[in-house]
Motif scaffolding. Structure first.
Motif, PDB file in Angstrom:
ATOM      1  N   VAL A 442      76.544  16.781  65.905  1.00 19.71           N
ATOM      2  CA  VAL A 442      75.890  17.164  64.660  1.00 19.71           C
ATOM      3  C   VAL A 442      76.374  18.514  64.156  1.00 19.71           C
ATOM      4  N   THR A 443      77.040  19.294  64.997  1.00 24.49           N
ATOM      5  CA  THR A 443      77.499  20.625  64.604  1.00 24.49           C
ATOM      6  C   THR A 443      78.897  20.587  64.003  1.00 24.49           C
ATOM      7  N   CYS A 444      79.865  20.031  64.752  1.00 23.21           N
ATOM      8  CA  CYS A 444      81.254  20.016  64.285  1.00 23.21           C
ATOM      9  C   CYS A 444      81.627  18.716  63.591  1.00 23.21           C
ATOM     10  N   GLU A 445      80.762  17.687  63.656  1.00 23.49           N
ATOM     11  CA  GLU A 445      80.975  16.397  63.005  1.00 23.49           C
ATOM     12  C   GLU A 445      82.240  15.706  63.495  1.00 23.49           C
ATOM     13  N   ARG A 446      82.570  15.884  64.776  1.00 16.34           N
ATOM     14  CA  ARG A 446      83.684  15.161  65.390  1.00 16.34           C
ATOM     15  C   ARG A 446      83.154  13.917  66.092  1.00 16.34           C
ATOM     16  N   PHE A 447      84.004  12.901  66.196  1.00 18.08           N
ATOM     17  CA  PHE A 447      83.639  11.653  66.846  1.00 18.08           C
ATOM     18  C   PHE A 447      84.200  11.632  68.264  1.00 18.08           C
ATOM     19  N   PHE A 448      83.399  11.092  69.198  1.00 15.19           N
ATOM     20  CA  PHE A 448      83.808  11.010  70.586  1.00 15.19           C
ATOM     21  C   PHE A 448      83.448   9.627  71.127  1.00 15.19           C
ATOM     22  N   CYS A 456      81.149  15.435  78.640  1.00 17.33           N
ATOM     23  CA  CYS A 456      80.838  16.723  78.016  1.00 17.33           C
ATOM     24  C   CYS A 456      79.399  17.151  78.270  1.00 17.33           C
ATOM     25  N   HIS A 457      78.476  16.201  78.420  1.00 15.60           N
ATOM     26  CA  HIS A 457      77.075  16.546  78.620  1.00 15.60           C
ATOM     27  C   HIS A 457      76.715  16.729  80.085  1.00 15.60           C
ATOM     28  N   GLU A 458      77.434  16.069  80.980  1.00 21.77           N
ATOM     29  CA  GLU A 458      77.051  16.094  82.385  1.00 21.77           C
ATOM     30  C   GLU A 458      78.001  16.877  83.275  1.00 21.77           C
ATOM     31  N   VAL A 459      79.192  17.233  82.778  1.00 22.04           N
ATOM     32  CA  VAL A 459      80.169  17.906  83.633  1.00 22.04           C
ATOM     33  C   VAL A 459      80.553  19.271  83.068  1.00 22.04           C
ATOM     34  N   VAL A 460      81.109  19.297  81.863  1.00 22.47           N
ATOM     35  CA  VAL A 460      81.598  20.561  81.307  1.00 22.47           C
ATOM     36  C   VAL A 460      80.545  21.307  80.506  1.00 22.47           C
ATOM     37  N   TYR A 461      79.517  20.594  80.017  1.00 24.89           N
ATOM     38  CA  TYR A 461      78.391  21.200  79.293  1.00 24.89           C
ATOM     39  C   TYR A 461      78.848  21.971  78.058  1.00 24.89           C
ATOM     40  N   ASN A 462      79.864  21.462  77.392  1.00 21.73           N
ATOM     41  CA  ASN A 462      80.362  22.062  76.159  1.00 21.73           C
ATOM     42  C   ASN A 462      80.929  20.965  75.265  1.00 21.73           C
ATOM     43  N   CYS A 463      80.951  21.240  73.974  1.00 23.08           N
ATOM     44  CA  CYS A 463      81.530  20.314  73.014  1.00 23.08           C
ATOM     45  C   CYS A 463      82.948  20.760  72.680  1.00 23.08           C
ATOM     46  N   PRO A 464      83.976  19.927  72.906  1.00 23.10           N
ATOM     47  CA  PRO A 464      85.352  20.329  72.580  1.00 23.10           C
ATOM     48  C   PRO A 464      85.541  20.614  71.103  1.00 23.10           C
ATOM     49  N   GLY A 465      84.860  19.854  70.234  1.00 27.14           N
ATOM     50  CA  GLY A 465      85.003  20.099  68.804  1.00 27.14           C
ATOM     51  C   GLY A 465      84.466  21.448  68.382  1.00 27.14           C
ATOM     52  N   CYS A 466      83.314  21.836  68.917  1.00 27.88           N
ATOM     53  CA  CYS A 466      82.742  23.144  68.587  1.00 27.88           C
ATOM     54  C   CYS A 466      83.603  24.276  69.125  1.00 27.88           C
ATOM     55  N   LEU A 467      84.141  24.115  70.349  1.00 26.96           N
ATOM     56  CA  LEU A 467      84.992  25.157  70.920  1.00 26.96           C
ATOM     57  C   LEU A 467      86.287  25.309  70.138  1.00 26.96           C
ATOM     58  N   SER A 468      86.862  24.196  69.681  1.00 28.23           N
ATOM     59  CA  SER A 468      88.100  24.284  68.900  1.00 28.23           C
ATOM     60  C   SER A 468      87.849  24.934  67.550  1.00 28.23           C
ATOM     61  N   THR A 469      86.681  24.664  66.949  1.00 28.13           N
ATOM     62  CA  THR A 469      86.355  25.301  65.672  1.00 28.13           C
ATOM     63  C   THR A 469      86.198  26.798  65.831  1.00 28.13           C
ATOM     64  N   MET A 470      85.560  27.221  66.929  1.00 26.93           N
ATOM     65  CA  MET A 470      85.417  28.653  67.200  1.00 26.93           C
ATOM     66  C   MET A 470      86.769  29.302  67.428  1.00 26.93           C
ATOM     67  N   SER A 471      87.671  28.610  68.149  1.00 23.04           N
ATOM     68  CA  SER A 471      88.991  29.166  68.423  1.00 23.04           C
ATOM     69  C   SER A 471      89.805  29.312  67.141  1.00 23.04           C
ATOM     70  N   MET A 472      89.731  28.312  66.245  1.00 17.77           N
ATOM     71  CA  MET A 472      90.478  28.403  64.992  1.00 17.77           C
ATOM     72  C   MET A 472      89.948  29.533  64.116  1.00 17.77           C
ATOM     73  N   GLY A 473      88.638  29.744  64.121  1.00 21.45           N
ATOM     74  CA  GLY A 473      88.078  30.852  63.347  1.00 21.45           C
ATOM     75  C   GLY A 473      88.508  32.197  63.874  1.00 21.45           C
ATOM     76  N   ASN A 474      88.608  32.333  65.198  1.00 20.73           N
ATOM     77  CA  ASN A 474      89.042  33.599  65.779  1.00 20.73           C
ATOM     78  C   ASN A 474      90.516  33.858  65.495  1.00 20.73           C
ATOM     79  N   GLU A 475      91.328  32.795  65.487  1.00 18.23           N
ATOM     80  CA  GLU A 475      92.747  32.986  65.186  1.00 18.23           C
ATOM     81  C   GLU A 475      92.944  33.422  63.740  1.00 18.23           C
TER      82      GLU A 475
END
Length: 494
Positions: A442-448, A456-475
């Motif tokens: 619901v945040t990054c509107e990416r499909f998985f 992502c919910h049970e192992v890494v506990y992060n959303c790849p789409g949200c992390l990539s959006t944050m990385s692109m904004g920082n770049e």
């Protein structure tokens, strides 16, 4: 006595036959066959094989895949709102080692299956609770046996469990003695930790030397929470135990009886996430409200983050008094401890690693559940690949969905349609499974896909789409030291 292989059949009168009513699956009642010679026994058979539906290709592959995916989506039943939780957990695991565990209603037996599931529980417990500690107690011959002491090393606990495989369950359990032993392990725990007991109880009785209700009162006064998993039937004393030690919470959340092997494992693994800590005052089981626990109101906790140092020659650790060649030096008093996390016995400072504290952070702010994507939404956005693993999604059907469609596809390039029971296109069924095989953040509107949803919910506990959006904004802002994003994956995800 003459031996006979004939089956014994009891003869009953007409009045007795009318008095015995059997409830059928449809809710109607019918009497047994009247007259002399009527056989005793009427079975209500549930034809589960008739509930299996074939897919469009004539196989039940889609049904099996739907059941597997529905099992992964069971976490939707969990509350995702952030709560205050106890990171520092001291848990005592009580195992039933009595004669009742010899039963083979759970294959291969209750005893072997319990040891297997407990081994898996220990491994996953320390993966999700790196700041927690665990101890194991067994019930056998009316006594409480110390299997392993409180500690945070899963290898030591697993070695102790392997030694139990060479022994056979025997005698009767003593629930009171086991609870007293667990209380002794948890009584000296710091006031800012969560004290818990997980009881795996397979017997229908308890051989206690005294009043068990007084022992339960001691647990309530010490604020020790209890969770019970039964193997035979629901017991009144176990229900009283979880009701009094978990005030203000439904007892069904902390007491369950295993129906089969899979359900048994689910009940045990339900104790892995840290429990919620209520800010209100707890009750003592008698109806009165004592003052709120001051330890739960602490907002700051002093910790030390020591680094590992070699020790030459051999030195004695302050926690066990054993010779070691290397350990962790306390940041306050420089005492040597062998493992983390622990509490320094000299200065009482909590010693942890920064990585352990970081791994526990996801319990406070869990990843939001991704919503199911309908066929209309999938046609609108047109993301044909999973954003994380780049697996192709089922191709969107050009025609309108028809009633009775399978809703799943074996791979890319296949036309897939789906609908709910009313013939109206929806986003999911009652199990939370997406009809299009897509799940949207619901945040990054990416499909998985469903596998990445679970990972992502049970192992890494992060959303790849949200992390990539944050990385692109920082770049774009010229900030460095951020995660690199594969441009190809972004194009595929779009």
């Amino acid at each position: 006595m003459v031996e006979s292989d004939d089956e014994y059949v009891q003869e009953i009168s007409d009045d007795e036959a009318e008095a015995h009513q059997v409830t059928r699956g449809g809710g109607k009642t019918s009497s047994r066959a009247k007259g002399r010679g009527a056989k005793v026994g009427a079975w209500d058979v549930k034809r589960t094989w008739e509930e299996v539906e074939e897919g469009a290709d004539g196989t039940i592959t889609s049904t099996i895949e739907g059941l597997i995916e529905a099992n992964k989506r069971k976490r939707l039943l969990k509350e995702q709102a952030p709560y205050q939780r106890g990171f520092f957990r001291h848990v005592v695991l009580i195992l039933d080692l009595s004669d009742a565990m010899i039963e083979k209603d759970l294959r291969p037996s209750r005893y072997i299956l319990t040891l297997k599931y407990v081994s898996e529980f220990i491994t996953e417990f320390f993966e999700s609770n790196p700041l927690g500690q665990l101890g194991i107690i067994g019930m056998r011959n009316g006594l409480a046996i110390r299997v392993s002491d409180m500690g945070n090393n899963p290898t030591e606990h697993l070695d102790k469990l392997r030694s139990l495989r060479r022994e056979e369950p025997k005698g009767q359990p003593s629930l009171q003695n086991a609870l007293k032993s667990a209380w002794g392990l948890l009584y000296h725990a710091p006031s800012d930790v969560t004290r818990e007991i997980l009881l795996l109880f397979g017997a229908l009785l308890s051989s206690d030397p005294g009043d068990i209700h007084s022992t339960i009162t001691e647990l309530v006064s010490s604020q020790i929470y209890c969770t019970v998993v039964g193997l035979a039937a629901q017991l009144a004393i176990c229900r009283t135990l979880v009701t009094r030690t978990n005030p203000g919470m439904p007892w069904q959340n902390y007491y369950g009886v295993a129906l089969d092997e899979v359900h048994y494992r689910e009940l045990i693994m339900r104790a892995i996430p840290p429990r919620e800590i209520s800010g209100s005052a707890t009750t003592n089981g008698t109806g009165d409200q004592p003052a709120a626990n001051e330890a739960r109101q602490h907002s700051w906790k002093m910790m030390g983050f020591p680094s590992r140092k070699p020790s030459h020659p051999l030195s004695l650790c302050a926690c066990h008094g054993k010779p070691i060649t290397g350990g962790y030096s306390c940041t306050r008093c420089s005492s040597l401890v062998c493992s983390l996390p622990t509490t320094c016995l000299v200065c009482k400072l909590t010693l942890v690693e920064s990585t352990q504290l970081t791994r526990s952070y996801h319990h406070l702010f869990p990843v939001q559940n991704w919503k199911e994507v309908s066929w209309a939404r999938a046609a609108e956005v047109e993301q044909n690949h999973c954003f994380a693993c780049l697996c192709p999604f089922p191709v969107i059907s050009v025609e309108a969905p028809k009633e009775g469609g399978s809703g799943r596809s074996g791979g890319a390039g296949t036309t897939t349609t789906s609908s709910n029971s009313k013939g109206v296109t929806g986003s999911s069924n009652k199990d939370g499974v997406s009809e299009s095989g897509r799940y949207e953040c619901v945040t990054c509107e990416r499909f998985f896909c469903s596998d990445c949803d679970y990972f992502c919910h049970e192992v890494v506990y992060n959303c790849p789409g949200c992390l990539s959006t944050m990385s692109m904004g920082n770049e774009e802002r010229g900030e460095g030291d951020q995660m690199d994003v594969d441009e190809y994956s972004l194009k595929k995800g779009d």
